[in-house]
Design a protein around this motif. Sequence first.
Motif, PDB file in Angstrom:
ATOM      1  N   LEU A   1       0.843  -1.205   0.000  1.00  0.00           N
ATOM      2  CA  LEU A   1       0.000   0.000   0.000  1.00  0.00           C
ATOM      3  C   LEU A   1       0.880   1.259   0.000  1.00  0.00           C
ATOM      4  N   ALA A   2       1.936   1.256   0.831  1.00  0.00           N
ATOM      5  CA  ALA A   2       2.837   2.411   0.892  1.00  0.00           C
ATOM      6  C   ALA A   2       3.551   2.617  -0.445  1.00  0.00           C
ATOM      7  N   SER A   3       3.996   1.537  -1.073  1.00  0.00           N
ATOM      8  CA  SER A   3       4.666   1.627  -2.383  1.00  0.00           C
ATOM      9  C   SER A   3       3.715   2.191  -3.429  1.00  0.00           C
ATOM     10  N   PHE A   4       2.483   1.672  -3.419  1.00  0.00           N
ATOM     11  CA  PHE A   4       1.473   2.153  -4.366  1.00  0.00           C
ATOM     12  C   PHE A   4       1.232   3.645  -4.165  1.00  0.00           C
ATOM     13  N   TYR A   5       1.032   4.034  -2.903  1.00  0.00           N
ATOM     14  CA  TYR A   5       0.759   5.428  -2.548  1.00  0.00           C
ATOM     15  C   TYR A   5       1.866   6.334  -3.081  1.00  0.00           C
ATOM     16  N   GLU A   6       3.105   5.933  -2.804  1.00  0.00           N
ATOM     17  CA  GLU A   6       4.271   6.722  -3.192  1.00  0.00           C
ATOM     18  C   GLU A   6       4.401   6.877  -4.705  1.00  0.00           C
ATOM     19  N   LEU A   7       4.090   5.818  -5.435  1.00  0.00           N
ATOM     20  CA  LEU A   7       4.190   5.851  -6.894  1.00  0.00           C
ATOM     21  C   LEU A   7       3.021   6.571  -7.552  1.00  0.00           C
TER      22      LEU A   7
ATOM     23  N   ASP B   1     -14.224  17.817  -8.962  1.00  0.00           N
ATOM     24  CA  ASP B   1     -14.647  16.448  -8.658  1.00  0.00           C
ATOM     25  C   ASP B   1     -13.455  15.501  -8.595  1.00  0.00           C
ATOM     26  N   LEU B   2     -12.556  15.570  -9.581  1.00  0.00           N
ATOM     27  CA  LEU B   2     -11.361  14.715  -9.592  1.00  0.00           C
ATOM     28  C   LEU B   2     -10.495  14.988  -8.358  1.00  0.00           C
ATOM     29  N   TRP B   3     -10.316  16.268  -8.031  1.00  0.00           N
ATOM     30  CA  TRP B   3      -9.480  16.622  -6.889  1.00  0.00           C
ATOM     31  C   TRP B   3     -10.087  16.106  -5.588  1.00  0.00           C
ATOM     32  N   ARG B   4     -11.419  16.227  -5.469  1.00  0.00           N
ATOM     33  CA  ARG B   4     -12.105  15.742  -4.265  1.00  0.00           C
ATOM     34  C   ARG B   4     -11.918  14.225  -4.137  1.00  0.00           C
ATOM     35  N   ARG B   5     -12.038  13.516  -5.259  1.00  0.00           N
ATOM     36  CA  ARG B   5     -11.919  12.054  -5.224  1.00  0.00           C
ATOM     37  C   ARG B   5     -10.492  11.572  -4.950  1.00  0.00           C
ATOM     38  N   ILE B   6      -9.500  12.239  -5.528  1.00  0.00           N
ATOM     39  CA  ILE B   6      -8.117  11.809  -5.285  1.00  0.00           C
ATOM     40  C   ILE B   6      -7.739  12.127  -3.828  1.00  0.00           C
ATOM     41  N   SER B   7      -8.229  13.230  -3.298  1.00  0.00           N
ATOM     42  CA  SER B   7      -7.970  13.589  -1.895  1.00  0.00           C
ATOM     43  C   SER B   7      -8.636  12.592  -0.958  1.00  0.00           C
ATOM     44  N   HIS B   8      -9.847  12.194  -1.301  1.00  0.00           N
ATOM     45  CA  HIS B   8     -10.580  11.203  -0.501  1.00  0.00           C
ATOM     46  C   HIS B   8      -9.845   9.860  -0.543  1.00  0.00           C
ATOM     47  N   SER B   9      -9.372   9.475  -1.721  1.00  0.00           N
ATOM     48  CA  SER B   9      -8.623   8.215  -1.875  1.00  0.00           C
ATOM     49  C   SER B   9      -7.387   8.230  -0.985  1.00  0.00           C
ATOM     50  N   ARG B  10      -6.661   9.346  -1.035  1.00  0.00           N
ATOM     51  CA  ARG B  10      -5.438   9.481  -0.237  1.00  0.00           C
ATOM     52  C   ARG B  10      -5.758   9.348   1.251  1.00  0.00           C
ATOM     53  N   LYS B  11      -6.813  10.046   1.671  1.00  0.00           N
ATOM     54  CA  LYS B  11      -7.220  10.020   3.080  1.00  0.00           C
ATOM     55  C   LYS B  11      -7.592   8.600   3.515  1.00  0.00           C
ATOM     56  N   LYS B  12      -8.347   7.887   2.688  1.00  0.00           N
ATOM     57  CA  LYS B  12      -8.775   6.533   3.040  1.00  0.00           C
ATOM     58  C   LYS B  12      -7.614   5.542   3.045  1.00  0.00           C
ATOM     59  N   MET B  13      -6.636   5.747   2.151  1.00  0.00           N
ATOM     60  CA  MET B  13      -5.444   4.888   2.154  1.00  0.00           C
ATOM     61  C   MET B  13      -4.678   5.071   3.464  1.00  0.00           C
ATOM     62  N   ILE B  14      -4.529   6.328   3.886  1.00  0.00           N
ATOM     63  CA  ILE B  14      -3.819   6.624   5.129  1.00  0.00           C
ATOM     64  C   ILE B  14      -4.584   6.048   6.323  1.00  0.00           C
ATOM     65  N   GLU B  15      -5.899   6.190   6.321  1.00  0.00           N
ATOM     66  CA  GLU B  15      -6.710   5.655   7.418  1.00  0.00           C
ATOM     67  C   GLU B  15      -6.646   4.132   7.457  1.00  0.00           C
ATOM     68  N   ALA B  16      -6.672   3.479   6.293  1.00  0.00           N
ATOM     69  CA  ALA B  16      -6.550   2.018   6.236  1.00  0.00           C
ATOM     70  C   ALA B  16      -5.185   1.593   6.772  1.00  0.00           C
ATOM     71  N   PHE B  17      -4.143   2.338   6.390  1.00  0.00           N
ATOM     72  CA  PHE B  17      -2.783   2.062   6.854  1.00  0.00           C
ATOM     73  C   PHE B  17      -2.717   2.178   8.384  1.00  0.00           C
ATOM     74  N   HIS B  18      -3.370   3.210   8.944  1.00  0.00           N
ATOM     75  CA  HIS B  18      -3.399   3.386  10.401  1.00  0.00           C
ATOM     76  C   HIS B  18      -4.068   2.208  11.090  1.00  0.00           C
ATOM     77  N   VAL B  19      -5.194   1.741  10.541  1.00  0.00           N
ATOM     78  CA  VAL B  19      -5.888   0.584  11.123  1.00  0.00           C
ATOM     79  C   VAL B  19      -4.947  -0.626  11.106  1.00  0.00           C
TER      80      VAL B  19
END
Length: 157
Positions: A99-105, A127-145
């Motif tokens: 997940l971290a590698s994917f995020y970074e790339l 709309d695109l910016w809102r969705r990419i920001s949401h994706s980033r936030k959810k990836m970080i939250e999943a990583f925290h869990v």
Amino acid sequence: GNIFTWQPSYFSDLDETLPTVLQVFNNILHKCGLQCEGASAEPQKLEERVNVTPGNMPLQELKDIVLYLCDTCTTLWAFLDVFPLACQTFQKHEFCYRLASFYELAIPELESAIKKRHYEDNSVFADLWRRISHSRKKMIEAFHVLINQVCLQPILE
């Protein structure tokens, strides 16, 4: 309880499903012309080596990728959030690292492509910016869990 409590064999189903989940991230990287470390470095056919990047792909394709990523990240986070016990199974597949590698790339590439593109309609950018920001936030939250369950909880117990 949840369905995993009543049906422990679902853990092995989850275990078998995880490579498919990881493949989703690899597919996104592939569509963006990015290569993931540790991904199966299959030789590409010559005609496949067209340099497609998030910056030069058709807008519809960029939209599709961002939508797909947003759905995937939201679902992943929601699943781990309601069922943190799944984290151990995720970690067997080196999920945090992947997940971290994917995020970074992917994330910097996609964000940059979204920012630099010229839009006929500014609501498409928003709309695109809102969705990419949401994706980033959810990836970080999943990583925290994942980190909390796999690394921190065992120390506290």
